[in-house]
Enzyme design. Structure first.
Site, PDB file in Angstrom:
ATOM      1  N   ARG A  31      47.784  -6.902  -7.391  1.00 14.33           N
ATOM      2  CA  ARG A  31      47.491  -7.989  -8.331  1.00 14.33           C
ATOM      3  C   ARG A  31      45.974  -8.132  -8.429  1.00 14.33           C
ATOM      4  NH1 ARG A  31      48.490 -13.133  -5.436  1.00 14.33           N
ATOM      5  NH2 ARG A  31      46.230 -13.213  -5.473  1.00 14.33           N
ATOM      6  N   HIS A  67      46.434 -15.356  -7.985  1.00 13.60           N
ATOM      7  CA  HIS A  67      47.875 -15.545  -8.200  1.00 13.60           C
ATOM      8  C   HIS A  67      48.151 -16.194  -9.561  1.00 13.60           C
ATOM      9  CE1 HIS A  67      52.070 -16.580  -7.470  1.00 13.60           C
ATOM     10  NE2 HIS A  67      51.780 -17.807  -7.831  1.00 13.60           N
ATOM     11  N   TYR A 112      41.122 -16.053   0.545  1.00 13.99           N
ATOM     12  CA  TYR A 112      41.973 -15.206   1.393  1.00 13.99           C
ATOM     13  C   TYR A 112      41.832 -13.701   1.203  1.00 13.99           C
ATOM     14  CZ  TYR A 112      44.939 -15.335  -2.808  1.00 13.99           C
ATOM     15  OH  TYR A 112      45.403 -15.257  -4.101  1.00 13.99           O
TER      16      TYR A 112
HETATM   17  C1  LIG Z   1      61.987 -20.325  -3.367  1.00 12.11           C
HETATM   18  C2  LIG Z   1      60.533 -20.480  -3.735  1.00 12.11           C
HETATM   19  N1  LIG Z   1      59.614 -20.563  -2.752  1.00 12.11           N
HETATM   20  C3  LIG Z   1      58.294 -20.670  -3.076  1.00 12.11           C
HETATM   21  C4  LIG Z   1      57.910 -20.721  -4.386  1.00 12.11           C
HETATM   22  C5  LIG Z   1      56.433 -20.811  -4.753  1.00 12.11           C
HETATM   23  N2  LIG Z   1      55.982 -19.479  -5.178  1.00 12.11           N
HETATM   24  C6  LIG Z   1      55.887 -19.181  -6.499  1.00 12.11           C
HETATM   25  S1  LIG Z   1      55.378 -17.595  -6.737  1.00 12.11           S
HETATM   26  C7  LIG Z   1      55.264 -17.312  -5.080  1.00 12.11           C
HETATM   27  C8  LIG Z   1      54.808 -15.975  -4.566  1.00 12.11           C
HETATM   28  C9  LIG Z   1      55.791 -14.901  -4.769  1.00 12.11           C
HETATM   29  O1  LIG Z   1      55.220 -13.674  -4.365  1.00 12.11           O
HETATM   30  P1  LIG Z   1      55.816 -12.301  -4.815  1.00 12.11           P
HETATM   31  O2  LIG Z   1      57.296 -12.364  -4.805  1.00 12.11           O
HETATM   32  O3  LIG Z   1      55.175 -11.250  -3.999  1.00 12.11           O
HETATM   33  O4  LIG Z   1      55.384 -12.189  -6.344  1.00 12.11           O
HETATM   34  P2  LIG Z   1      53.885 -12.135  -6.943  1.00 12.11           P
HETATM   35  O5  LIG Z   1      53.540 -13.532  -7.356  1.00 12.11           O
HETATM   36  O6  LIG Z   1      53.000 -11.608  -5.887  1.00 12.11           O
HETATM   37  O7  LIG Z   1      53.965 -11.238  -8.105  1.00 12.11           O
HETATM   38  C10 LIG Z   1      55.630 -18.438  -4.353  1.00 12.11           C
HETATM   39  C11 LIG Z   1      55.625 -18.511  -2.879  1.00 12.11           C
HETATM   40  C12 LIG Z   1      58.908 -20.654  -5.378  1.00 12.11           C
HETATM   41  N3  LIG Z   1      58.608 -20.678  -6.683  1.00 12.11           N
HETATM   42  N4  LIG Z   1      60.210 -20.527  -5.025  1.00 12.11           N
END
Ligand SMILES: Cc1ncc(C[n+]2csc(CCOP(=O)(O)OP(=O)(O)O)c2C)c(N)n1
Ligand SMILES: [Mg+2]
Length: 334
Positions: free
Chosen positions: A251, A255, A264
């Site tokens: 990425r 985020h 971080y």
């Molecule tokens: C069940 C849940 N826990 C936490 C969140 C908050 N959250 C939104 S995106 C995210 C990160 C997800 O990371 P990843 O699956 O690696 O996808 P990326 O954003 O890196 O593409 C989190 C923790 C959420 N939306 N749903």
């Protein structure tokens, strides 16, 4: 597990020059729409941006195997490269980003990145990470029960594989040999959490435990992703069951527009991955194979710039959703 890279040139993959131009165009279009979205955010017009930057090859390479209208896509919030390839337009994306009435995803009532199209068989995601997986398994089961030949592509980030939903869907897909392709876009971070603290062992290898193949692929190599996904779609269409693909990517942006990634990760790490930018890399391939030269590249870039500017202007001028419509489409109406 050996990471899969492009095993051969595009001709060996059955792709012609028009295919490659289409892939390139949509990767660049996704990048430019994304960049414009950040500008709209910094101008105070877009409340929230979540990016696809860096993941365009994984998205376009995999989605190139979908038959629009026949297959189903359960994308996650970064998959704008996929939805643009399937037929959503930059205008659609900006209308959604700005919460306008004409937004085709939700009439301006969902967060950006919740892509949805009945015409294109794109099913909207909900906010909790990972719940698209069991839903996608259900759709794949429906194909099975009806005897139809569709394939479902479901996507998520690496952190979505830590939740129960992913494992339940993997298990269910394995038991029923479902026509389902799991694409995990491993971009190294889950907001601020490095994959080292999120993923035990290998994601791709977990497929073996559920009784079907899993592959790791260089997610910044569009042809490598296309190839591994083509094989996965082929298996699914032949009734041989699901496949898991873990696309290793990165990425490039924070985020979201609400995240300060200086807290971080080091700038040097981002710079290292920028050297492996999937679009630059694909352009190098196209130029080395005499499919694209610099002037054509500039011409395409200008065309996209104009298209993005027009679409963004249209969305900025469009009307906001009406507050009284907030519940329409939420409950069944008699
Ligand atoms: C069940 C849940 N826990 C936490 C969140 C908050 N959250 C939104 S995106 C995210 C990160 C997800 O990371 P990843 O699956 O690696 O996808 P990326 O954003 O890196 O593409 C989190 C923790 C959420 N939306 N749903
Ligand atoms: Mg991630």
């Amino acid at each position: 597990m050996a990471i899969r890279e492009t095993s051969a040139g595009h001709e060996a993959l059955g792709l012609d020059e028009d295919d490659l131009r289409r892939m390139h165009y949509h990767m660049l279009l996704a990048r430019r729409v994304d960049e414009r979205s950040w500008i709209l955010n910094r101008q105070g017009k877009a409340a929230f941006v979540i990016s696809c930057q860096g993941q365009e090859a994984a998205q376009v390479g995999a989605a190139y195997n979908l038959l629009p209208g026949n297959d189903f896509l359960y994308p996650y919030y970064r998959d704008s490269g996929m939805t643009l390839l399937l037929g959503q337009t930059p205008r659609d994306q900006f209308l959604s980003l700005l919460g306008k009435k004409e937004d085709p995803n939700s009439g301006g009532r969902q967060m950006p990145g919740h892509y949805s199209s009945r015409r294109l068989n794109i099913v909207t995601s909900s906010a909790p990470v990972g719940i698209q997986y069991p839903q996608a398994a259900g759709t794949a089961l429906a194909y099975r029960i009806r005897g139809e030949d569709g394939v479902v592509l479901v996507c998520g980030g690496e952190a979505s594989t830590s939740g129960g939903d992913w494992h339940e869907a993997m298990n269910f897909a394995g038991i029923h040999d479902l026509p389902l392709v799991f694409l995990v876009e491993n971009n190294v971070y889950a907001i601020s959490v490095h994959a080292e603290f999120q993923v035990a062992g290998s994601i791709a290898k977990r497929a073996e435990g559920y009784g079907f193949p899993g592959h790791e692929v260089d997610g910044n190599d569009v042809l490598a992703v296309y190839e591994v996904a083509r094989d996965a779609f082929g298996r699914a269409r032949a009734g041989e069951g699901p496949t898991l693909i873990e696309a290793k990517t990165y990425r490039i942006t924070a985020h979201s527009s609400d995240d300060d990634d200086r807290r971080y990760r080091e700038r040097e790490e981002i710079e290292e991955w920028r050297q492996k930018d999937p679009i630059v890399r694909f352009e190098k391939y196209l130029m080395e194979n005499d499919i694209l030269d610099e002037s054509e590249r500039d011409e395409i870039s200008e065309r996209i710039k104009a298209e993005v500017a027009e679409a963004s202007k249209y969305a900025e001028d469009a009307s906001f959703a009406d507050p009284e419509d907030v519940l329409s489409g939420v409950y069944a109406e008699a």
